[in-house]
Design a protein around this motif. Structure first.
Motif, PDB file in Angstrom:
ATOM      1  N   ARG A  95      -0.561  -6.574  -3.065  1.00 35.64           N
ATOM      2  CA  ARG A  95      -0.533  -8.029  -2.721  1.00 35.64           C
ATOM      3  C   ARG A  95      -1.702  -8.726  -3.590  1.00 35.64           C
ATOM      4  NH1 ARG A  95      -1.760  -6.987   3.450  1.00 35.64           N
ATOM      5  NH2 ARG A  95      -2.462  -9.155   3.349  1.00 35.64           N
ATOM      6  N   LEU A  96      -1.616  -9.974  -3.903  1.00 35.65           N
ATOM      7  CA  LEU A  96      -2.226 -10.429  -4.736  1.00 35.65           C
ATOM      8  C   LEU A  96      -2.741 -11.841  -4.205  1.00 35.65           C
ATOM      9  CD1 LEU A  96      -3.586 -10.750  -7.622  1.00 35.65           C
ATOM     10  CD2 LEU A  96      -1.551 -12.016  -8.256  1.00 35.65           C
ATOM     11  N   TRP A 145      -8.853  -4.998   0.501  1.00 38.54           N
ATOM     12  CA  TRP A 145      -9.059  -5.936  -0.490  1.00 38.54           C
ATOM     13  C   TRP A 145      -9.974  -5.476  -1.482  1.00 38.54           C
ATOM     14  CZ3 TRP A 145      -5.485  -9.405  -1.866  1.00 38.54           C
ATOM     15  CH2 TRP A 145      -4.673 -10.133  -0.974  1.00 38.54           C
ATOM     16  N   ASN A 146      -9.505  -5.278  -2.694  1.00 37.41           N
ATOM     17  CA  ASN A 146     -10.305  -4.787  -3.773  1.00 37.41           C
ATOM     18  C   ASN A 146     -10.714  -6.143  -4.719  1.00 37.41           C
ATOM     19  OD1 ASN A 146      -9.943  -1.544  -4.298  1.00 37.41           O
ATOM     20  ND2 ASN A 146      -8.641  -2.497  -3.140  1.00 37.41           N
ATOM     21  N   THR A 147     -11.758  -6.382  -5.234  1.00 40.44           N
ATOM     22  CA  THR A 147     -12.268  -7.386  -6.025  1.00 40.44           C
ATOM     23  C   THR A 147     -12.399  -6.616  -7.421  1.00 40.44           C
ATOM     24  OG1 THR A 147     -13.242  -9.014  -4.596  1.00 40.44           O
ATOM     25  CG2 THR A 147     -13.952  -9.152  -6.694  1.00 40.44           C
ATOM     26  N   TYR A 186      -3.261   2.977  -8.239  1.00 41.13           N
ATOM     27  CA  TYR A 186      -3.641   2.722  -9.504  1.00 41.13           C
ATOM     28  C   TYR A 186      -2.897   1.566  -9.803  1.00 41.13           C
ATOM     29  CZ  TYR A 186      -4.354   3.251 -14.800  1.00 41.13           C
ATOM     30  OH  TYR A 186      -4.625   3.302 -16.070  1.00 41.13           O
ATOM     31  N   ILE A 187      -3.469   0.176 -10.738  1.00 41.00           N
ATOM     32  CA  ILE A 187      -2.714  -0.543 -11.116  1.00 41.00           C
ATOM     33  C   ILE A 187      -3.187  -0.760 -12.525  1.00 41.00           C
ATOM     34  CG2 ILE A 187      -2.595  -1.772  -8.835  1.00 41.00           C
ATOM     35  CD1 ILE A 187      -4.321  -3.665  -9.867  1.00 41.00           C
ATOM     36  N   MET A 188      -2.298  -1.569 -13.115  1.00 41.99           N
ATOM     37  CA  MET A 188      -2.380  -1.676 -14.626  1.00 41.99           C
ATOM     38  C   MET A 188      -2.358  -3.498 -14.989  1.00 41.99           C
ATOM     39  SD  MET A 188      -2.693  -0.570 -17.749  1.00 41.99           S
ATOM     40  CE  MET A 188      -2.349   0.847 -17.905  1.00 41.99           C
ATOM     41  N   PRO A 205      -3.812  -3.008  -2.491  1.00 45.97           N
ATOM     42  CA  PRO A 205      -2.765  -2.057  -2.464  1.00 45.97           C
ATOM     43  C   PRO A 205      -2.385  -1.360  -0.953  1.00 45.97           C
ATOM     44  CG  PRO A 205      -4.713  -1.025  -3.025  1.00 45.97           C
ATOM     45  CD  PRO A 205      -5.086  -2.476  -2.791  1.00 45.97           C
ATOM     46  N   ASN A 206      -0.927  -1.477  -1.030  1.00 50.18           N
ATOM     47  CA  ASN A 206      -0.689  -0.632   0.637  1.00 50.18           C
ATOM     48  C   ASN A 206       0.378   0.321  -0.186  1.00 50.18           C
ATOM     49  OD1 ASN A 206      -0.097  -0.176   3.043  1.00 50.18           O
ATOM     50  ND2 ASN A 206       1.738  -1.697   3.512  1.00 50.18           N
TER      51      ASN A 206
END
Length: 797
Positions: A198-199, A160-162, A128-130, A119-120
């Motif tokens: 970003r993914l 980067w989040n795992t 927060y994402i869903m 997330p930027n």
């Protein structure tokens, strides 16, 4: 409390900054080390050409030169989404999503999905994402209430989040869609103009160490125990569904020396077969752990109530502080929502202050009022025990009290609630504002009058001027309530978004009686005593004292109906105020113990206490108390049914009978449900904490140890003594998971709405999926937590 936590409290400035999150014992931290047996990539930036994702809406979805996907959007839109209410009630600015479709893929060979996201989100403290899943197989996802198949995730910004999500309980025999995105929730003070997500990786996995998500039977070799600990003089049990030996040991955590050993007993109930470890005989204070063969538990405390629960009091206080509205909470938000306004006559007030109701940062007067009451209850019990905590509880309580007084127009009208679900810019007059609801409701004025009267007695020594003024305000509010009640009676209902909408006639009268008793206690005016007795007589007419005969020839009594017709029993399925019956009966018996009806009031307390004891037997060996008794024809009372169950249609009444049949048949007319009958709104922490408060009140007043243990048992259920072995209070105990805090991030001490059921079943369902309502953090639950502990501390001080 251990030395490390005492230092954390000090470093927080005695919680004028949020406590640092301890993620070491979280479920997400544990998942990092799970063993992966098989994997299947749904997207991998290392392999060009597989980015068959589409965006929804007007947002930009790009494939970057390194083949990563990037979803971007403005942080704020000039208009509400299509179909949103014009007044912006319960509305954000939409959802930006990237979507991948599938041709009814079967994912049942996999039990986890893992993704890597970046997330930027410029200036956002808590991105927060869903995730959203769509299944078109035997069990459709999402469900009709749009609760299943949604998972929210709190991320670390600019890295980067795992993310790991277990999908063992997700219906996934015909997956047709996966969506990854984020809500547009407006601009907080620091928020920038653009959001980017970003993914670079999405994969399905089959892991060995997956969690169970449904049922009463724990995983094999999971020791189910109270993570916070056990009372010296109370029952101390732990259990499992399977163990590697026939004896167990309790060992000192510091020395590993054995303190107690015993045989493992077997208990078989309707819930299943359990291997029980009973160490109630161990009565030495200390920190211990359980060992069975090579299997061990995490450490827990044996001691008095202060030893066990004091750290959690600070944590609950931390969560409440973090939910402050209109105040800059470091790392969470600035001084928010100044442009949420309430209008009455020729005046306008800013409806910020108190605490946000839940993860969606909406605001409810009664929720703040109840939390305020609990803070003063707790402060009263720790004044001689912990001066730092006492002063901090008073300070936080006065913050809530300020909101109660601020939102009072002085003529019976009060600003009562606002649906927000977004940050606003604080500037009054533009489109992101919202207008709070304003009512002259008898019920709110009765309840607030009682709370004001109670608090006035607590402030006499610390703020005499405010104390005296509160007495006058409480008297005025009580008179406003009387005037409206005499004109409109019980049918003066607010909009259903108000948290008092479900109030029954009997609960209404219990609240009014308690308020009258609180005023009588501080004024000694006999008129209030007469009113308290008048109202409590109505409540007693709604109590089942004769009893219903069960199929096993026993009698069940002591519970309350919604009204004196005794056709529909009192239930709670989301909001819960069961404890107000005991508040009212105990207050009137305590203040008028020479009254001719005093013996009858005491008998009502005793009968209800026995009812709680009866309910507690149906869920053994778990301490969670059953929801209660239901009549097979309650759903035919449409007026009552629609007060109790919101956002439903004809299917809810059809499902009512099926939900009862999943419960326990008591006789041809009555069933018992361990979890409530419920539909769109699910999660039972408020329900069991309210019932637990009723038990702690009755237990303290009757000096009944069993009732006190029932009350404490509801806390134990929340901190790990549940089938999933998870603490539901973040930062307390072990294996706590992320919750649905949406805009504020994780907060130490947060407590969600609670464990739910799947469909019409009557067994616990607790997937890792993180969505409203069951995983939504709720300030009111922290207040109820404190309120029970205040009663548990009575004997220990």
């Amino acid at each position: 409390m251990n030395t490390k936590f005492k230092e954390a409290i000090k470093q927080s400035g005695y919680i004028h900054r949020p406590l640092v999150l301890d993620e070491e014992f979280s479920l997400e931290y544990e998942q990092k080390n799970n063993t992966v047996l098989e994997e299947k990539y749904l997207f991998d930036s290392r392999h060009p050409g597989n980015a068959d994702w589409i965006n929804t809406g007007i947002w930009d979805l790009l494939t970057l030169p390194n083949q990563e996907l990037q979803l971007s959007s403005p942080s704020l839109m000039p208009d509400w989404p299509e179909g949103a209410p014009e007044d912006g009630d319960y509305v954000n600015f939409g959802t930006a999503s990237m979507v991948k479709t599938f041709d009814r893929e079967n994912w049942e060979d996999f039990n986890r999905i893992t993704l890597e996201v970046y997330p930027n989100f410029s200036g956002v403290p808590n991105p927060y994402i869903m995730l959203r899943f769509k299944n078109e197989g035997i069990i459709p996802v999402p469900d009709i209430y749009h609760r299943e198949g949604y998972h929210g995730i709190n991320l670390n910004n600019h890295e980067w989040n795992t993310v790991h999500l277990e999908i063992e309980g997700l219906p996934r025999d015909a997956i047709t869609e996966l969506s990854i995105g984020y809500y547009l929730v407006g601009k907080e003070r620091t928020t920038g103009d653009e959001l980017e997500l970003r993914l670079r990786k999405v994969k399905l996995e089959r892991v060995v160490e997956f969690e169970i998500s449904k049922g009463w039977i724990p995983k094999p070799n999971d020791i189910i125990f109270s993570h916070s600990g056990y009372n010296l003089s109370g029952i101390k049990t732990a259990f499992a569904s399977q163990l590697p030996a026939q004896r167990f040991e309790v060992k000192h955590a510091e020395t590993n020396k054995m303190a107690y050993s015993g045989n493992i007993d077997i208990m078989e109930t309707d819930l299943g077969k359990f291997y029980i470890m009973d160490f109630s005989e161990l009565s030495q204070e200390g920190s211990y752990y359980l060992q069975v063969g090579a299997l061990t538990s995490e450490p827990f405390t044996i001691g008095n109530s202060v030893d066990i629960w004091h750290a959690s009091v600070w944590k609950a206080l931390n969560f409440i502080f973090c939910e402050r509205c209109g105040y800059p909470v470091p790392g969470i938000h600035g001084s928010c929502h100044a442009d949420i306004i309430a209008s009455h006559e020729d005046t306008i007030l800013s409806f910020n202050g108190g605490w946000h109701d839940a993860g969606d940062v909406s605001q409810q007067l009664i929720q703040t009022a109840e939390v305020t009451l609990s803070l003063f209850e707790m402060a009263e019990k720790v004044e001689l025990l912990d001066e730092d905590l006492y002063l901090r509880l008073l300070e936080e309580g006065e913050w809530g009290l300020d909101f109660i007084l601020k939102t009072r127009f002085g003529d019976g009208y009060r600003a009562t609630s606002a649906g927000i679900t977004r940050w606003t810019d604080g500037r009054i007059g533009n489109m992101d504002d919202a207008e709070a609801r304003v009512h002259n409701q008898a019920y709110e004025n009765f309840y607030c009058a009682g709370i004001e009267a109670y608090i006035s007695s607590q402030l006499i020594t610390t703020n005499d001027a405010l104390s005296n003024r509160l007495v006058q305000i409480a008297k005025e509010d009580f008179q406003f309530a009387i005037a409206e009640f005499e004109q409109h009676g019980f049918d003066q209902k607010p909009i259903f978004w108000e948290h008092t909408y479900q109030t029954s006639e009997s609960l209404y009268m219990a609240t009014a009686s308690w308020a009258a008793s609180m005023l009588y206690r501080i004024t000694k005016d006999e008129w209030y005593a007469l009113k308290a007795a008048e109202f409590i007589a109505y409540v007693q007419d709604c109590q089942e004292l004769e009893g219903i005969i069960l199929d096993n020839s026993s009698t069940l009594s002591g519970f309350f109906y919604r009204d004196p017709n005794k056709q529909v029993l009192q239930h709670f399925n989301h909001q819960a105020r069961e404890h107000l019956y005991m508040h009212a009966l105990i207050a009137i018996h305590e203040t008028q113990n020479n009254h001719p009806q005093a013996e009858g009031w005491l008998q009502s307390i005793q009968a209800y206490g026995q009812y709680l004891k009866d309910l507690s037997t149906y869920t053994l060996p778990y301490p969670m108390i059953s929801s209660g008794v239901y009549h097979i024809k309650e759903h035919l009372d449409e007026k009552s049914f629609h007060y109790q169950h919101l956002l439903t249609d004809h299917r809810a009444q059809e499902d009512y009978q099926d939900q009862l049949k999943h419960g326990v048949k008591l006789n041809d007319s009555y069933y018992l449900r361990k979890f409530p009958v419920w539909f769109s709104f699910r999660g039972n922490n408020a329900v069991i904490l309210s019932t637990g408060k009723a038990a702690s009140l009755a237990g303290a007043y009757l000096k009944d140890r069993t009732l006190k243990e029932i009350a404490e048992g509801q806390l134990q259920w929340i901190v790990g003594k549940n089938p999933f072995g998870q603490s539901l209070m973040y930062g307390e105990g072990y294996r706590y998971a992320q919750q649905y805090s949406v805009m504020s991030g994780e907060m130490t001490g947060e407590i969600p709405v609670g464990i739910q059921t799947f469909g019409n079943e009557d067994e616990p369902y607790w997937p890792q999926f993180n969505n409203a309502t069951y995983k939504e953090v709720w300030t009111g639950n922290a207040g109820k937590w404190l309120s029970i502990i205040a009663d548990l501390y009575v004997k220990d001080i």
